[in-house]
Design a protein around this motif. Structure first.
Motif, mmCIF file in Angstrom:
data_model
loop_
_atom_site.group_PDB
_atom_site.id
_atom_site.type_symbol
_atom_site.label_atom_id
_atom_site.label_comp_id
_atom_site.label_asym_id
_atom_site.label_seq_id
_atom_site.Cartn_x
_atom_site.Cartn_y
_atom_site.Cartn_z
ATOM 1 N N LEU A 165 57.217 43.573 -66.602
ATOM 2 C CA LEU A 165 55.974 44.120 -66.052
ATOM 3 C C LEU A 165 55.206 44.933 -67.103
ATOM 4 O O LEU A 165 53.989 44.870 -67.198
ATOM 5 N N ARG A 166 55.967 45.707 -67.892
ATOM 6 C CA ARG A 166 55.317 46.519 -68.908
ATOM 7 C C ARG A 166 54.586 45.635 -69.919
ATOM 8 O O ARG A 166 53.458 45.933 -70.338
ATOM 9 N N ARG A 167 55.219 44.513 -70.309
ATOM 10 C CA ARG A 167 54.585 43.600 -71.273
ATOM 11 C C ARG A 167 53.313 42.996 -70.696
ATOM 12 O O ARG A 167 52.398 42.613 -71.426
ATOM 13 N N ALA A 168 53.282 42.852 -69.367
ATOM 14 C CA ALA A 168 52.112 42.243 -68.734
ATOM 15 C C ALA A 168 50.982 43.239 -68.495
ATOM 16 O O ALA A 168 49.894 42.844 -68.089
ATOM 17 N N ASP A 169 51.236 44.523 -68.796
ATOM 18 C CA ASP A 169 50.217 45.550 -68.579
ATOM 19 C C ASP A 169 49.387 45.678 -69.860
ATOM 20 O O ASP A 169 49.601 46.572 -70.677
ATOM 21 N N ALA A 170 48.444 44.741 -70.029
ATOM 22 C CA ALA A 170 47.655 44.669 -71.260
ATOM 23 C C ALA A 170 46.324 45.386 -71.082
ATOM 24 O O ALA A 170 45.724 45.361 -70.001
ATOM 25 N N VAL A 171 45.860 46.011 -72.200
ATOM 26 C CA VAL A 171 44.586 46.736 -72.144
ATOM 27 C C VAL A 171 43.533 46.155 -73.081
ATOM 28 O O VAL A 171 42.344 46.380 -72.893
ATOM 29 N N SER A 172 43.976 45.381 -74.113
ATOM 30 C CA SER A 172 43.004 44.805 -75.046
ATOM 31 C C SER A 172 43.657 43.687 -75.841
ATOM 32 O O SER A 172 44.893 43.559 -75.875
ATOM 33 N N LEU A 173 42.819 42.859 -76.479
ATOM 34 C CA LEU A 173 43.322 41.794 -77.347
ATOM 35 C C LEU A 173 43.785 42.382 -78.664
ATOM 36 O O LEU A 173 43.135 43.274 -79.236
ATOM 37 N N ALA A 217 48.990 28.487 -75.982
ATOM 38 C CA ALA A 217 49.604 28.789 -74.680
ATOM 39 C C ALA A 217 49.593 30.281 -74.393
ATOM 40 O O ALA A 217 49.587 30.693 -73.231
ATOM 41 N N THR A 218 49.584 31.107 -75.455
ATOM 42 C CA THR A 218 49.643 32.557 -75.275
ATOM 43 C C THR A 218 48.624 33.251 -76.178
ATOM 44 O O THR A 218 48.076 32.643 -77.102
ATOM 45 N N ALA A 219 48.406 34.525 -75.890
ATOM 46 C CA ALA A 219 47.555 35.373 -76.735
ATOM 47 C C ALA A 219 48.255 36.716 -76.920
ATOM 48 O O ALA A 219 48.928 37.214 -76.011
ATOM 49 N N LYS A 220 48.084 37.305 -78.101
ATOM 50 C CA LYS A 220 48.722 38.597 -78.386
ATOM 51 C C LYS A 220 47.817 39.714 -77.867
ATOM 52 O O LYS A 220 46.605 39.722 -78.119
ATOM 53 N N VAL A 221 48.427 40.655 -77.109
ATOM 54 C CA VAL A 221 47.662 41.740 -76.494
ATOM 55 C C VAL A 221 48.313 43.076 -76.811
ATOM 56 O O VAL A 221 49.508 43.155 -77.151
ATOM 57 N N ASN A 222 47.496 44.143 -76.689
ATOM 58 C CA ASN A 222 48.001 45.510 -76.796
ATOM 59 C C ASN A 222 48.404 45.992 -75.414
ATOM 60 O O ASN A 222 47.631 45.903 -74.460
#
Length: 496
Positions: free
Chosen positions: A132-140, A165-170
């Motif tokens: 869940l923490r990894r899915a809590d993204a705030v920006s690219l 398939a994926t994108a790196k997020v903060n």
């Protein structure tokens, strides 16, 4: 429920073993807890037993909004949050035996943001929490991905497979970065037209969940008309999709069939297989046609169906006119032989005597009426392909006639050929219109299957093939009797 004359709100359910507990806010008794062992505890009339009343009231006063959950590490330890009104919100309580109720939890490790209240508690493992923490993204975290290329005419599946398939997020709270799935909208891509298409994808983060709504005239009221949910925190990423130029079309140079001719029985089917060359021809579409559909039809996948006796040519054609042909010969539907019978089931012959057996096949319109003749002992009797038996030497042989698997047998007994023949009389008197039976006598252990009778005067007396004489008019006639090997005897017939 008892004790709720002024109403009930905020119920939560806990189950432990075969027991079900409800923890509910009562306007009269603050928070109460009751238990039942009924399996269908949700039905009206369930028998509930009170475990505890006025939970949390002695310390917090007015409380509501109970939320219950079990400890990860101890199956016998449970926690309860109660909302301490109006502030600070949720306060903790603990139980190691639900049947004894709840105690206050005093722990220096407890922390919950002020005014946290009226919610549920999701029980998570460390692995689930990290997910869940990894899915809590705030920006690219990265810039726009590099453009991807797809071939002209690519399917939606091919386009989707070419995209990242994926994108790196903060992650929120400066927890670092993570890679999250991207849901791409590929509808702008037209793969039947060369060019570059910019598309957008939604990152599958917690923020992508729909958390706001807007209704008619931009209203955000809960009662707004035509409300539409949307996300105010979702993250978007874009990428360019380059559709390559249409390749030069490669036309078929030839088409071949797996057979050039075939024979079928009426009602039977056969699928012809066609192969187009070269293998990388752009359009391998084929068309099938029969020259005579009354004889044989063909489907557009090459399945030939025999309709009636005759011949037909099945032609397959490519889009640019290359053809191949299969000649189909249709034979009538086979009618099986049901039975075969012989003119004789048993016959006794003299050595060197011949007997022509005749085979009768039913039904008369059977397809395979060819008869095969065999002998069980050729040294005793032989048989020709037409059923003519020749006695060779004394003994017994079985002559078998076979047609379409059906068989019939004639037993041939071979004895010595007679050296003489005698009759039951040398002369006999017969009245006109009356008959007389001639009886033939042969020497012992001899035989003549064929015995012929003839008369010297048909006007006086006739004789049948079985030796029966009939007197016709007054006079005399000589009847001659012969064996197959021409041994003879006569009898004088006098008609009165």
């Amino acid at each position: 429920m008892d004790g709720g004359t002024n109403g009930w709100i905020d119920t939560t359910i806990a189950q432990n073993g075969n027991k079900t507990y409800h923890i509910t806010k009562s306007h009269d008794e603050q928070i109460i807890m009751e238990v039942t062992t009924d399996k269908q505890w949700w039905k009206q009339g369930t028998n509930w037993t009170r475990v505890q009343s006025n939970i949390g009231q002695s310390r917090f006063g007015s409380v509501e909004g109970p939320a219950v959950f079990k400890d990860h590490s101890n199956d016998n330890r449970w926690y309860l949050f109660v909302d301490d009104l109006p502030q600070p919100g949720y306060q903790p309580m603990i139980s190691t035996d639900l049947d004894k109720g709840w105690d206050y939890l005093d722990s220096p490790d407890y922390f919950l943001t002020i005014n946290t209240k009226h919610g549920g508690v999701i029980s998570l493992t460390k692995k689930q929490y990290d997910s869940l923490r990894r899915a809590d993204a705030v920006s690219l975290a990265d810039s726009q991905p590099a453009a991807v290329k797809v071939p002209f005419g690519a399917t939606e599946g091919t386009v989707a497979a070419a995209l990242p398939a994926t994108a790196k997020v903060n992650m929120a709270y400066n927890m670092g970065t993570s890679d999250l799935p991207v849901k791409w909208d590929i509808s702008p891509v037209k793969t039947d037209k060369e060019g570059t298409y910019s598309i957008t994808g939604t990152i599958c983060s917690i923020g992508a969940n729909k958390n706001q709504w807007m209704g008619k005239d931009g209203s955000t009221s809960y009662l707004a008309e035509d409300k539409q949910l949307y996300s105010s925190k979702e993250l978007k990423v874009s990428v360019d999709v380059q559709v390559e130029a249409k390749p030069q079309e490669i036309l078929p140079t030839r088409v071949t069939l797996d057979r050039s001719s075939v024979s079928l029985t009426v009602g039977k089917k056969l699928t012809l297989k066609a192969q187009v060359a070269p293998g990388n021809a752009a359009d391998k579409t084929l068309a099938w046609k029969s020259s005579k559909a009354s004889v044989a039809t063909v489907s557009q996948n090459g399945t030939v169906t025999a309709k009636a006796a005759g011949t037909a040519n099945i032609t397959v054609s490519t889009v640019n006119g290359k053809t191949a042909v299969c000649k189909v010969t249709v034979k009538p539907k086979k009618i099986a032989v049901k039975s075969i019978t012989l003119s004789q089931k048993k016959a006794t012959l003299g050595v060197k005597e011949k007997l022509a057996l005749k085979a009768a096949i039913k039904p008369s319109n059977a397809t395979d009426r060819k008869v095969k003749w065999t002998t069980s002992k050729s040294s005793v009797a032989t048989v020709t392909s037409k059923g003519v038996v020749t006695a060779k030497k004394k003994g017994t042989a079985k002559i078998t006639a076979t047609a379409d698997g059906k068989k019939a047998v004639c037993t041939i007994i071979v004895k010595a050929a007679p050296k003489k023949i005698s009759l039951n009389a040398r002369k006999a008197t017969v009245k006109r219109g009356k008959t007389y039976q001639i009886r033939v006598k042969l020497p012992k252990n001899t035989a003549s299957y064929k015995v012929t009778y003839s008369t010297s005067n048909k006007k006086v007396a006739t004789v049948s093939s079985a030796g029966k004489v009939k007197g016709l008019k007054k006079g005399t006639a000589m009847i001659t009797v012969k064996t197959f090997n021409k041994k003879r005897a006569t009898i004088k017939i006098m008609v009165k």
